[in-house]
Design a protein around this motif. Structure first.
Motif, PDB file in Angstrom:
ATOM      1  N   MET A 150       0.805  -1.226   0.000  1.00  0.00           N
ATOM      2  CA  MET A 150       0.000   0.000   0.000  1.00  0.00           C
ATOM      3  C   MET A 150       0.837   1.276   0.000  1.00  0.00           C
ATOM      4  SD  MET A 150      -3.157  -0.739  -0.330  1.00  0.00           S
ATOM      5  CE  MET A 150      -3.718   0.941  -0.079  1.00  0.00           C
ATOM      6  N   LYS A 151       2.074   1.196   0.453  1.00  0.00           N
ATOM      7  CA  LYS A 151       2.895   2.401   0.563  1.00  0.00           C
ATOM      8  C   LYS A 151       3.021   3.168  -0.758  1.00  0.00           C
ATOM      9  CE  LYS A 151       7.383   4.097   2.159  1.00  0.00           C
ATOM     10  NZ  LYS A 151       8.707   3.722   2.708  1.00  0.00           N
ATOM     11  N   PRO A 152       3.301   2.510  -1.901  1.00  0.00           N
ATOM     12  CA  PRO A 152       3.386   3.267  -3.157  1.00  0.00           C
ATOM     13  C   PRO A 152       2.094   3.987  -3.507  1.00  0.00           C
ATOM     14  CG  PRO A 152       4.307   1.072  -3.422  1.00  0.00           C
ATOM     15  CD  PRO A 152       3.599   1.079  -2.103  1.00  0.00           C
ATOM     16  N   LEU A 153       0.958   3.375  -3.199  1.00  0.00           N
ATOM     17  CA  LEU A 153      -0.331   3.987  -3.498  1.00  0.00           C
ATOM     18  C   LEU A 153      -0.591   5.184  -2.592  1.00  0.00           C
ATOM     19  CD1 LEU A 153      -2.181   0.610  -3.950  1.00  0.00           C
ATOM     20  CD2 LEU A 153      -2.005   2.357  -5.720  1.00  0.00           C
ATOM     21  N   ILE A 154      -0.288   5.023  -1.313  1.00  0.00           N
ATOM     22  CA  ILE A 154      -0.492   6.129  -0.366  1.00  0.00           C
ATOM     23  C   ILE A 154       0.378   7.318  -0.750  1.00  0.00           C
ATOM     24  CG2 ILE A 154      -0.154   6.859   2.031  1.00  0.00           C
ATOM     25  CD1 ILE A 154      -0.955   4.011   2.861  1.00  0.00           C
ATOM     26  N   GLU A 155       1.634   7.054  -1.060  1.00  0.00           N
ATOM     27  CA  GLU A 155       2.541   8.156  -1.397  1.00  0.00           C
ATOM     28  C   GLU A 155       2.154   8.825  -2.701  1.00  0.00           C
ATOM     29  OE1 GLU A 155       6.547   6.608   0.949  1.00  0.00           O
ATOM     30  OE2 GLU A 155       6.342   6.219  -1.202  1.00  0.00           O
ATOM     31  N   ALA A 178       2.626  -2.510  -6.748  1.00  0.00           N
ATOM     32  CA  ALA A 178       1.908  -3.021  -5.578  1.00  0.00           C
ATOM     33  C   ALA A 178       1.316  -4.411  -5.770  1.00  0.00           C
ATOM     34  CB  ALA A 178       0.806  -2.029  -5.178  1.00  0.00           C
ATOM     35  N   PHE A 179       0.401  -4.562  -6.725  1.00  0.00           N
ATOM     36  CA  PHE A 179      -0.349  -5.814  -6.827  1.00  0.00           C
ATOM     37  C   PHE A 179      -0.088  -6.584  -8.116  1.00  0.00           C
ATOM     38  CE2 PHE A 179      -2.810  -3.045  -3.949  1.00  0.00           C
ATOM     39  CZ  PHE A 179      -2.726  -3.821  -2.817  1.00  0.00           C
ATOM     40  N   LEU A 215      -7.983   4.736  -5.628  1.00  0.00           N
ATOM     41  CA  LEU A 215      -7.682   3.321  -5.832  1.00  0.00           C
ATOM     42  C   LEU A 215      -8.341   2.775  -7.093  1.00  0.00           C
ATOM     43  CD1 LEU A 215      -8.050   1.861  -2.210  1.00  0.00           C
ATOM     44  CD2 LEU A 215      -5.933   2.383  -3.432  1.00  0.00           C
ATOM     45  N   LEU A 216      -9.537   3.284  -7.410  1.00  0.00           N
ATOM     46  CA  LEU A 216     -10.296   2.795  -8.556  1.00  0.00           C
ATOM     47  C   LEU A 216      -9.949   3.521  -9.852  1.00  0.00           C
ATOM     48  CD1 LEU A 216     -13.805   2.537  -6.836  1.00  0.00           C
ATOM     49  CD2 LEU A 216     -12.153   0.682  -7.210  1.00  0.00           C
ATOM     50  N   SER A 217      -9.198   4.605  -9.751  1.00  0.00           N
ATOM     51  CA  SER A 217      -8.880   5.424 -10.917  1.00  0.00           C
ATOM     52  C   SER A 217      -7.817   4.770 -11.793  1.00  0.00           C
ATOM     53  CB  SER A 217      -8.375   6.799 -10.466  1.00  0.00           C
ATOM     54  OG  SER A 217      -7.080   6.690  -9.873  1.00  0.00           O
ATOM     55  N   GLU A 218      -7.685   5.282 -13.010  1.00  0.00           N
ATOM     56  CA  GLU A 218      -6.661   4.768 -13.914  1.00  0.00           C
ATOM     57  C   GLU A 218      -5.271   4.973 -13.328  1.00  0.00           C
ATOM     58  OE1 GLU A 218      -6.951   6.211 -17.857  1.00  0.00           O
ATOM     59  OE2 GLU A 218      -9.003   5.497 -18.184  1.00  0.00           O
ATOM     60  N   GLN A 219      -5.050   6.114 -12.700  1.00  0.00           N
ATOM     61  CA  GLN A 219      -3.745   6.371 -12.114  1.00  0.00           C
ATOM     62  C   GLN A 219      -3.453   5.410 -10.969  1.00  0.00           C
ATOM     63  OE1 GLN A 219      -2.749  10.466 -11.323  1.00  0.00           O
ATOM     64  NE2 GLN A 219      -1.283   9.952  -9.720  1.00  0.00           N
ATOM     65  N   GLY A 220      -4.428   5.213 -10.089  1.00  0.00           N
ATOM     66  CA  GLY A 220      -4.234   4.288  -8.982  1.00  0.00           C
ATOM     67  C   GLY A 220      -3.986   2.867  -9.461  1.00  0.00           C
ATOM     68  N   ILE A 234      -1.182  13.979  -5.176  1.00  0.00           N
ATOM     69  CA  ILE A 234      -2.397  14.643  -5.683  1.00  0.00           C
ATOM     70  C   ILE A 234      -3.030  15.484  -4.596  1.00  0.00           C
ATOM     71  CG2 ILE A 234      -4.649  14.257  -6.764  1.00  0.00           C
ATOM     72  CD1 ILE A 234      -3.624  11.477  -7.614  1.00  0.00           C
ATOM     73  N   TRP A 235      -3.036  14.949  -3.375  1.00  0.00           N
ATOM     74  CA  TRP A 235      -3.629  15.634  -2.223  1.00  0.00           C
ATOM     75  C   TRP A 235      -2.545  15.801  -1.145  1.00  0.00           C
ATOM     76  CZ3 TRP A 235      -8.284  17.423  -3.422  1.00  0.00           C
ATOM     77  CH2 TRP A 235      -9.032  16.754  -4.375  1.00  0.00           C
ATOM     78  N   PRO A 236      -1.614  16.731  -1.347  1.00  0.00           N
ATOM     79  CA  PRO A 236      -0.468  16.855  -0.434  1.00  0.00           C
ATOM     80  C   PRO A 236      -0.811  17.421   0.939  1.00  0.00           C
ATOM     81  CG  PRO A 236      -0.428  18.610  -2.077  1.00  0.00           C
ATOM     82  CD  PRO A 236      -1.533  17.665  -2.484  1.00  0.00           C
ATOM     83  N   ASP A 237      -2.059  17.858   1.135  1.00  0.00           N
ATOM     84  CA  ASP A 237      -2.459  18.407   2.430  1.00  0.00           C
ATOM     85  C   ASP A 237      -3.135  17.357   3.317  1.00  0.00           C
ATOM     86  OD1 ASP A 237      -4.629  18.247   0.702  1.00  0.00           O
ATOM     87  OD2 ASP A 237      -5.658  19.975   1.574  1.00  0.00           O
ATOM     88  N   VAL A 238      -3.145  16.078   2.872  1.00  0.00           N
ATOM     89  CA  VAL A 238      -3.809  15.015   3.622  1.00  0.00           C
ATOM     90  C   VAL A 238      -2.769  14.120   4.286  1.00  0.00           C
ATOM     91  CG1 VAL A 238      -5.339  13.010   3.507  1.00  0.00           C
ATOM     92  CG2 VAL A 238      -5.803  15.023   2.082  1.00  0.00           C
ATOM     93  N   SER A 239      -2.864  13.980   5.598  1.00  0.00           N
ATOM     94  CA  SER A 239      -2.062  13.010   6.337  1.00  0.00           C
ATOM     95  C   SER A 239      -2.838  11.694   6.415  1.00  0.00           C
ATOM     96  CB  SER A 239      -1.761  13.505   7.753  1.00  0.00           C
ATOM     97  OG  SER A 239      -0.944  14.662   7.716  1.00  0.00           O
ATOM     98  N   ILE A 240      -2.099  10.586   6.495  1.00  0.00           N
ATOM     99  CA  ILE A 240      -2.741   9.271   6.531  1.00  0.00           C
ATOM    100  C   ILE A 240      -2.137   8.430   7.638  1.00  0.00           C
ATOM    101  CG2 ILE A 240      -3.136   7.109   5.273  1.00  0.00           C
ATOM    102  CD1 ILE A 240      -3.200   8.711   2.700  1.00  0.00           C
ATOM    103  N   ASP A 241      -3.004   7.860   8.465  1.00  0.00           N
ATOM    104  CA  ASP A 241      -2.617   6.856   9.455  1.00  0.00           C
ATOM    105  C   ASP A 241      -3.047   5.504   8.908  1.00  0.00           C
ATOM    106  OD1 ASP A 241      -1.604   8.772  11.124  1.00  0.00           O
ATOM    107  OD2 ASP A 241      -3.312   8.765  12.499  1.00  0.00           O
ATOM    108  N   TYR A 242      -2.074   4.607   8.736  1.00  0.00           N
ATOM    109  CA  TYR A 242      -2.339   3.292   8.165  1.00  0.00           C
ATOM    110  C   TYR A 242      -2.133   2.245   9.253  1.00  0.00           C
ATOM    111  CZ  TYR A 242      -2.394  -0.491   4.746  1.00  0.00           C
ATOM    112  OH  TYR A 242      -2.725  -1.616   4.022  1.00  0.00           O
TER     113      TYR A 242
END
Length: 364
Positions: free
Chosen positions: A48-53, A299-300, A286-291, A58-66
């Motif tokens: 998941m790390k490559p996807l989160i980063e 990742a997968f 996650l569902l987008s073409e980029q994701g 795209i959304w650099p103002d969002v922090s994520i706790d995984y």
């Protein structure tokens, strides 16, 4: 045995929330934080790390706790949170999609629709509440140093025959999920039995006679196969298996030719999530073409429409080959989670693979 296992699991679950910090990886916002997304997941951080980063570019103002859990642990926590009407994070990700469908059916999910969700295949979307975002075959993995080319099984029947005909060579050298502990292991085994009861029974008997090793997790089995302690891993998730094969050149991945179960890892926004907006934003990514492009590359690795990754032993295109059997995300999975049926299946599996695999059992 089952009773002791339930007591042990209850003890672990009682302390799991208290130790959530030990399972948490924080991804600070690259820019000034405007919001924090909390993801509870059964997916390994490395995947998941490559996807989160990439999402944060795209959304650099969002922090994520995984926060990582085993499938059964996460399901128990989510069900308890739903019963108590308390939110458990903003987004749940799990390979045990049957557990997510049960949560949604129990009123524990928040629906989400968008242009991205509209493009999800029918088999991977249930009521706009549970979405599949990967395409992962269940594969065989073997150590090429220990398994000669003539022994490599490419169907479920060939694996069963190998264990019967070369019992001494492969006794104690085959690994698979312990379905009492692993939600994904149970889901795959249940669907194996649905494909053909005769072949599943034959394979289960073969693994019992060969003293197959049952473990909780894909990673644990793959490590043992890579070390040569185990020679073959059965029903491993293709994404984890391929990633391991990239690290260990002695590992080989086989897509079985008779049929191949395909899992789509599921995502669900829990009812009462504090940041539904951020959860929906990440789900759409996650569902987008980029994701999906990042997932395929980093990742997968497997996709529904593309060819198999390099060096995977299997058909050029899994979907076009006709052997792919996707596990449909929908009401049929509720039967998988029916308590009485689940317990019967696990009891039968345990008696076949575990209890008959003890020192008191005389093999023919």
């Amino acid at each position: 045995m089952i009773k002791r296992l339930m007591i042990s699991m209850a003890g672990m679950l009682a302390g799991s929330l208290a130790f959530a910090a030990d399972n948490t990886t924080r991804f600070p916002a690259p820019q000034a934080e405007s919001g924090r997304l909390t993801i509870y997941s059964t997916t390994d951080l490395a995947a998941m790390k490559p996807l989160i980063e990439d999402f944060q570019t795209i959304w650099p103002d969002v922090s994520i706790d995984y926060i990582e859990y085993l499938t059964n642990e996460l399901n128990a926590l989510a069900a308890e949170a739903c019963r108590e009407q308390k939110p458990l994070g903003d987004l749940l990700l799990s390979s045990s999609v049957d557990q997510l469908v049960k949560l949604a059916n129990d009123g524990c999910a928040t629906a989400h629709t968008s242009p991205e969700t509209a493009r999800v295949a029918d088999w991977a979307n249930w009521r706009d509440e549970v979405f599949g975002f990967t395409y992962e075959p269940a594969v065989f993995v073997y150590n090429s140093v220990k398994v000669p080319p003539k022994d490599v099984p490419r169907t479920h029947v060939e694996l069963a025959d190998l264990l019967r005909e070369q019992l001494d060579t492969y006794r104690g050298r085959v690994g698979t999920y312990d379905i009492r502990l692993s939600g994904i292991g149970y889901l795959l085994a249940f669907n194996d039995a649905r494909q053909t009861t005769a072949v599943f029974g034959r394979l289960l008997e073969g693994m019992a006679r060969a003293s197959a090793i049952a473990r909780c997790c894909t990673g644990e089995i793959l490590e043992e196969v890579a070390k040569g302690n185990l020679y073959i891993g059965y029903n491993m998730l293709g994404s984890y298996a391929y990633e391991a094969a990239r690290r260990y050149p002695q590992l080989r991945v086989v897509v079985p030719r008779d049929y191949t179960l395909v899992l789509s890892r599921g995502a669900l926004i829990p009812k009462g999530a504090r940041r539904v907006d951020l959860a929906a934003r990440f789900l759409d990514y996650l569902l987008s073409e980029q994701g999906r492009a990042v997932a395929k590359t980093n990742a997968f690795y497997f996709t529904e429409t593309g060819s198999l990754p390099p060096d995977v032993d299997g058909p050029q295109n899994l979907k076009e080959s006709g052997i792919a059997q996707p596990i449909r995300i929908g009401p049929a999975l509720l039967a998988v989670q029916d308590r009485a049926q689940r317990q019967r299946f696990i009891d039968d599996w345990s008696q076949s693979l575990i209890e008959l695999n003890g020192p008191g059992w005389t093999r023919e």
